[in-house]
Design an enzyme around this catalytic site. Structure first.
Site, PDB file in Angstrom:
ATOM      1  N   LEU D 235     -18.606   8.139  -9.256  1.00  0.00           N
ATOM      2  CA  LEU D 235     -18.388   6.752  -9.695  1.00  0.00           C
ATOM      3  C   LEU D 235     -19.156   5.745  -8.839  1.00  0.00           C
ATOM      4  O   LEU D 235     -18.979   5.681  -7.620  1.00  0.00           O
ATOM      5  CB  LEU D 235     -16.880   6.442  -9.643  1.00  0.00           C
ATOM      6  CG  LEU D 235     -16.508   5.027 -10.090  1.00  0.00           C
ATOM      7  CD1 LEU D 235     -16.829   4.820 -11.548  1.00  0.00           C
ATOM      8  CD2 LEU D 235     -15.038   4.750  -9.803  1.00  0.00           C
ATOM      9  N   ASP D 236     -20.010   4.949  -9.496  1.00  0.00           N
ATOM     10  CA  ASP D 236     -20.748   3.861  -8.846  1.00  0.00           C
ATOM     11  C   ASP D 236     -21.620   4.334  -7.684  1.00  0.00           C
ATOM     12  O   ASP D 236     -21.920   3.569  -6.762  1.00  0.00           O
ATOM     13  CB  ASP D 236     -19.786   2.755  -8.356  1.00  0.00           C
ATOM     14  CG  ASP D 236     -19.019   2.116  -9.497  1.00  0.00           C
ATOM     15  OD1 ASP D 236     -19.557   2.094 -10.618  1.00  0.00           O
ATOM     16  OD2 ASP D 236     -17.884   1.672  -9.277  1.00  0.00           O
ATOM     17  N   ALA D 237     -21.998   5.592  -7.714  1.00  0.00           N
ATOM     18  CA  ALA D 237     -22.771   6.145  -6.603  1.00  0.00           C
ATOM     19  C   ALA D 237     -24.129   6.665  -7.036  1.00  0.00           C
ATOM     20  O   ALA D 237     -24.836   7.294  -6.249  1.00  0.00           O
ATOM     21  CB  ALA D 237     -21.975   7.269  -5.930  1.00  0.00           C
TER      22      ALA D 237
END
Lengths: 291, 291, 291, 291
Positions: D235-237
Site C-alpha cells: 500500500l502506497d509504497a
C-alpha cells in the site's frame, strides 16, 4: 567539483542533422570511452544541435590533448570547427570574485569553498570597498581593494583597468559579480564574454537596473526573485543561467524583501556558478541550454 | 465559501493611530460578537491602517443591517466614513465569467463549483467565441455568445455594451476575465472597479500585453508565471492579488510553456478569486493587502 | 533583529471566549501603546486562543517591568496566569550553537550575524569535533571542543554535562543544534524545553533518524526537505517550526541530494531561528502557531 | 500528445558498459532515423543503463513493426532481450479512470482532454459511487457504476472482478486511480503492473494509508503534498513518478488542507500520467527514471 573521479567534458554544437549522436558516440566507443553522463538538445527555432558528454578519463588510452586533437576531426566532419570544447575536471577551476559592501553572496561562496562543496581555487577577491576584506583574508584569500573615486569618470576607468589586470593575471574560468554594484564597461564585457556571471536581485526581465527590491515593492508583486546571468554590454539583459523566487506579502517592507531575497540570490548564484564551471551551460544567442 | 457557519466580515481602513483595534474590538465585544478571525496591517509608507474581522453571525443579537448601522458610527469616530464594508457570508457570491476560446480556466472554475469547493452562483458565462458554450451549458449555466466583428471598432463597442448589460443584470461580486482575450474599455474598468479580476499569463510586470509565453521563450527565462490582478485602465498594471511560477527549461518550446503555464494560471486565478470573494483583498493605491 | 526601533513583544494564550482582543487592546490603548503588529489565532480543535502583539516601546509611559506587572493583571482576568510573556527587543538575543563536522549551517549563521542580518550575540559555539573551530574563531567567537569518547557511554554523559555548563552559563534564548550529530539526553531536552532548535535533514515525519538522504534516495522521492523543530525527548518528533523542500531527480546520487539539501537546511534553520527569537512561534501541544 | 508529428519512442535498459549509445545511435543513423529527443542515465548503484529516444517516424524507411524487429537484434546484442519497448505516437493512448466521490482529479483530467491538452481516449470511467456519472457522461464518456456492498467482502471481490472486466476490455495504456478510495487486490496489482497509477494525497512516505490530511494536521507539518506512483501490492509504497507540495499554516484546518492539497493532487497526477503515456517513466526496482 565533479567528485574525485577525473573526467573529460565535451561540449559541442552544430547544425542539426541525422547521425550526429552516432558519430560522436562511435568515436568515443572506438577509443574505449566510458560515457558517464550524456545530454542532447536541438533548438527547433534555429535548428542548432547541442550536446554535453562526460567521459571517464581513465577509460581513454590517451590524454586530454590527444582527445582534443582527435575530437577536432569529429567536429570538423560535423561542420563545426569552433563550437566545441574539451575540459579536464582534473584541472581545478579558478574563480575571481568582484564584490562591494553587501556580503551575503561572498559569505555564501566562501562557506561553500571552505566546506569543500565547491572545489575551486579563489585566487582573488576584488572589492570597490574595503568592507569585505577581513572575512576574505580570514579564509586565506587575497583581497584587493580598488576604490572608485566618487564622481570621477577618469578615476573609474582607471579602477576598471586595475581590476582587469588583477583578474586577467589568473586567467579565471569565471569572473563572478557577487553583488558588485558597478556596471562593467563594454571592453570588459567583451574580454570576459561567456565567463562573467552576475547575480541580479530581481526576476528578470522585471526590474532591470538599480534598486529592484524598491521597484518590486512599489509594484506590489507577491514573489521576488533573483537571476544569475552572463554579463553582456546590455545591462541585465545577458543570457539567463538560473532564476528563483521567494514569496513575499503585504507585511514585507522593502528591507524584508531585501532580506528574503538574499537567500534566493545566494543559492541562485551558487547553482549558476556550479553549472557554469561544470560546463553545463551552453549559450546560444541570448538563451542558454543548461544540461 | 467560508463553511456553513454564517459570518459577518468587516473590512476597514483608516489613518493609523493609537486605539483603533481597541475601539473596534470593544464595539464587537460589547455586542457579544465572537471574532473568529482577525487580521491587521499598517502600511508604513502611507500610515494607513487595515483590518479584516470575521464575526459569528449567531453571536450578535441583531442582523447585518443593524451591524452596518452601528459600525458606521465606529468608522466615523475613527475618521473613516467610507473605507469600510460589512459582508454577510449568508449571501452567496455571484460571479460572471468572460471567456474566449482557451478553456482551461473555465473548466477549472466549473469543476470547483460543481464539486462544491467554490460555493458561488455562476449566473452567466459570456464568450466572444462560441467554443466554450457546450461545456458551460453541460454544467447548467447560461452561456452568452457575444461576437466581436473582426476589424470593426463600432461593432466592438456594441459588443462591450451588450456584455455590460449581461453582466450588470446580475450585479455580480466579481467579473472574472478567465482568459478573455479582449482589453476592457475604460468605461467598463471604471464601472467594475475593484471587482473585475484578470488572469494574466506571465509573472507581471514581465511580459505585459500579447503573447507573454512567446516573450518569455525569447528572453530565455527559467520560470514562467501567472498573475491575478484587478483590471484597471492601464493594461496589465492593476493591483496584483496573487502570483505563482513554474519552472521551465531549454527543452520547453513555447507550446510546452503554454501547457505548463496553464496549471499555474488556473490555481492563481482560483486563489485570487476566492480571496476576493472572502473579502480578504483590500486595495490601497496600486497594491493589495491580502489577509 | 526587529530593526532599530525598540519594541515590546507580548505573546499570550488562553481559552477562547468573547472579548479577549478587546480586553488586551483596550489595556494597551489606555496606556497609549502603539501596536505595530498584531496577530491572532484560535485553534478550533482545542478552543485555545493565541495572540502576539508588538508595541512601540517609546509609546508607553513606563518600562518593560511595569508593562509586565500590569499585563499580569490582564492575563489573570482572562484566565491565564502563566501562558504569556513580554519581551523587550532592546535586549539582544543570545544564541549558543552546537555543531559537529558539517559546517554549512554554521557558515550560514556566521555570515548572517557578520553581515548584520541576524542581530544576535553568539557567545559560544560548541563542537563535538574540532573541525569548525577555526572558522568560528575567525569570526571572533569562542569555540569549545567537547569530545565524545567513542563507545564510552560514561564519557558521553560527562561530555553532555560539560556542554550543559557551557550553554547554561550564557542563559541563551536559543540553543541551536546546527547539524549536531548527537541525540540530546532527556534531561537536556527538559532543561532547554522550548528553546532548543534542531534542523533535521528531511521532510519530517519522513525519514526520522540517521542518514535521511540515504533513506530518501532508496525510496526514490522526487523532493527532499528539511525541518526545523523544537527538540523533545522523542527523536525528531518535536513541534515543527518550519519546513522546506527542493526538487531532486533520478540523476541525483545520495551525495547530490546531500548537497542540494544543504541549501534547504540552511534557510529553513535560519528562518526558524529568526521566528523563534522574534517570539513568533507559540507552541501548543505538538504543533506550533507561527505569527 | 507529443504534438502532431508522428514519432517512435524507444525505451531501453541494459547493464552499463562502453559503446551502448554508439550501438543504438549508429543503428538509427544507418536507417536514416532523425532523433528528436534523446536521454540517457546510468544508475551507479546497480550499474543499469537506461535510455529513451524519440525518432521522427517519417525519417525511417519502414514501419513500426519493422523497427521493432530490427531493434530486437540491437537489444539482444547489448544483452537485453526483454527490457525494451518501441511505441508509436500515432496510436492514441487509452486510459481508464477509477473514481469514487471526490471529483477534482476527474474534473481536471476531463478538462485537459476536452481542451485537447491531453490527447488520449477515455473509453471508460468506473465509479464505486454514482456521484461522478453525470459530469462524465456530459463529456460523452461512458460511466460504469460498480457498487461495493458495505461490509461484504464477497461482494467486494465480485465488484473488483467486474471492474477488471470493464478495464481489460479496453486494454488501456494506463489505469488511473483518480482518488479511487479502494485498495486494489493483489491480483489486479499484478495484472496491471506498470500501468496502474495512483494519486496519494500526501508527500509519501509520510502519511501512508487513510486520511493523510488528518495525519498531516495532527503532526503540524508546514507543507502538504501529493504523490503519483505506480500501484503495487504494498500500500502506497510503489515506485514514485512525481510529487509536489504546497505550503500550509497554523490557520489551516483539515478541510483547508484538503482544499489546498487538491490543487497539488490534480497537477501531480496530470504530470505523472502525461509522462507515463509519453513513455518517459522507466521503472527500476522501486524507483523511477523520468526522462
Amino acid at each position: 567539483m565533479l567528485g574525485s573521479q577525473r573526467r573529460y567534458v565535451i561540449t559541442f554544437g552544430c547544425p542539426d542533422r541525422t547521425g550526429i549522436i552516432a558519430r560522436i558516440s562511435s568515436f568515443l566507443a572506438e577509443a574505449g570511452g566510458w560515457i558517464v553522463e550524456a545530454a542532447y538538445h536541438t533548438d527547433p527555432d534555429t535548428g542548432w544541435f547541442f550536446t554535453r558528454q562526460e567521459v571517464r578519463a581513465d577509460s581513454l588510452p590517451f590524454e586530454v590533448d590527444e582527445l582534443r586533437a582527435r575530437f577536432a576531426g569529429v567536429a570538423r566532419s560535423l561542420g563545426s570547427d569552433t563550437d566545441w570544447q574539451v575540459d579536464d575536471t582534473g584541472e581545478r577551476s579558478r574563480v575571481v570574485l568582484l564584490v562591494s559592501r553587501e556580503g551575503h553572496c561572498l559569505y555564501d561562496l566562501l562557506g561553500r569553498v571552505a566546506s569543500g562543496e565547491l572545489d575551486i581555487e579563489l585566487p582573488a577577491v576584488i572589492g570597490n570597498h574595503p568592507a569585505l576584506g577581513d572575512i576574505t583574508r580570514a579564509h586565506g584569500i587575497p583581497f584587493h581593494h580598488v576604490p572608485f573615486p566618487r564622481g570621477d569618470a577618469e578615476g573609474g576607468a582607471a579602477a576598471f583597468r586595475r581590476i582587469r589586470e588583477l583578474v586577467d593575471e589568473h586567467d579565471p574560468h569565471a569572473v563572478v559579480l557577487a553583488r558588485f554594484m558597478r556596471i562593467l564597461p563594454p571592453e570588459l564585457c567583451t574580454a570576459w564574454a561567456g565567463r562573467a556571471l552576475n547575480i541580479h536581485h530581481s526576476f528578470l526581465p522585471s526590474f532591470v537596473g538599480a534598486r529592484p527590491y524598491h521597484q518590486a515593492h512599489a509594484r506590489g508583486v507577491k514573489l521576488v526573485g533573483a537571476t544569475c546571468h552572463y554579463v553582456t554590454a546590455d545591462l541585465d539583459a545577458g543570457p539567463i543561467i538560473e532564476q528563483d523566487v521567494i514569496r513575499v506579502g503585504h507585511g514585507d517592507s522593502v528591507s524584508d524583501m531585501v532580506r528574503k531575497g538574499r537567500d534566493i540570490e545566494k543559492v541562485t548564484l551558487a547553482r549558476g556558478l556550479r553549472w557554469h564551471l561544470e560546463r553545463r551551460v551552453l549559450v546560444h544567442g541570448n538563451r542558454t541550454v543548461v544540461f
